[in-house]
Scaffold this motif. Structure first.
Motif, PDB file in Angstrom:
ATOM      1  N   VAL A 135      -5.942   3.613  -5.168  1.00 24.41           N
ATOM      2  CA  VAL A 135      -6.619   2.330  -5.096  1.00 24.41           C
ATOM      3  C   VAL A 135      -8.052   2.597  -4.699  1.00 24.41           C
ATOM      4  CG1 VAL A 135      -6.687   0.089  -3.962  1.00 24.41           C
ATOM      5  CG2 VAL A 135      -4.503   1.180  -4.424  1.00 24.41           C
TER       6      VAL A 135
ATOM      7  N   LYS B  71       0.925   4.176  -2.904  1.00 26.63           N
ATOM      8  CA  LYS B  71       0.735   5.591  -2.594  1.00 26.63           C
ATOM      9  C   LYS B  71       1.899   6.418  -3.135  1.00 26.63           C
ATOM     10  CE  LYS B  71      -1.983   4.991   1.599  1.00 26.63           C
ATOM     11  NZ  LYS B  71      -1.997   5.104   3.060  1.00 26.63           N
TER      12      LYS B  71
ATOM     13  N   LYS C 124       0.827  -1.206   0.000  1.00 28.15           N
ATOM     14  CA  LYS C 124       0.000   0.000   0.000  1.00 28.15           C
ATOM     15  C   LYS C 124       0.860   1.254   0.000  1.00 28.15           C
ATOM     16  CE  LYS C 124      -4.021  -2.049   2.195  1.00 28.15           C
ATOM     17  NZ  LYS C 124      -4.931  -2.014   3.337  1.00 28.15           N
TER      18      LYS C 124
END
Length: 91
Positions: free
Chosen positions: A53, A47, A43
């Motif tokens: 997402v 980013k 994640k």
């Protein structure tokens, strides 16, 4: 012939020790790489890359099948994406 003069003892044993010892040494050096590497999650990588997402709602196989059932999968056209050098030239 004494034990020290045999070819298997003179060349074979040091060779086997080098192979086995080298594998253990390589394992330790490889472990250092993973121990001290910068750890980040997927994640965080997404980013950092700028991609967003979408919140993925729970979907079942049946819901996905219903979406695909209505699509016409037999008639499609293959489209080539731009190459990196073509993209820069057209921009």
């Amino acid at each position: 012939m004494t034990l020290m003069n045999r070819r298997s003892f003179k060349y074979g044993i040091p060779f086997l020790l080098a192979i086995v010892g080298g594998s253990f040494g390589l394992k330790e050096f490889a472990q250092l790489r993973y121990t001290f590497s910068k750890k980040s999650t997927v994640k965080e990588d997404i980013k950092r890359s700028g991609m967003e997402v979408k919140d993925q709602k729970e979907s079942s196989i049946e819901k996905q099948y219903e979406k695909l059932k209505d699509m016409d999968l037999d008639n499609w056209e293959q489209v080539r994406g731009p190459r990196p050098w073509e993209e820069k030239a057209s921009a």
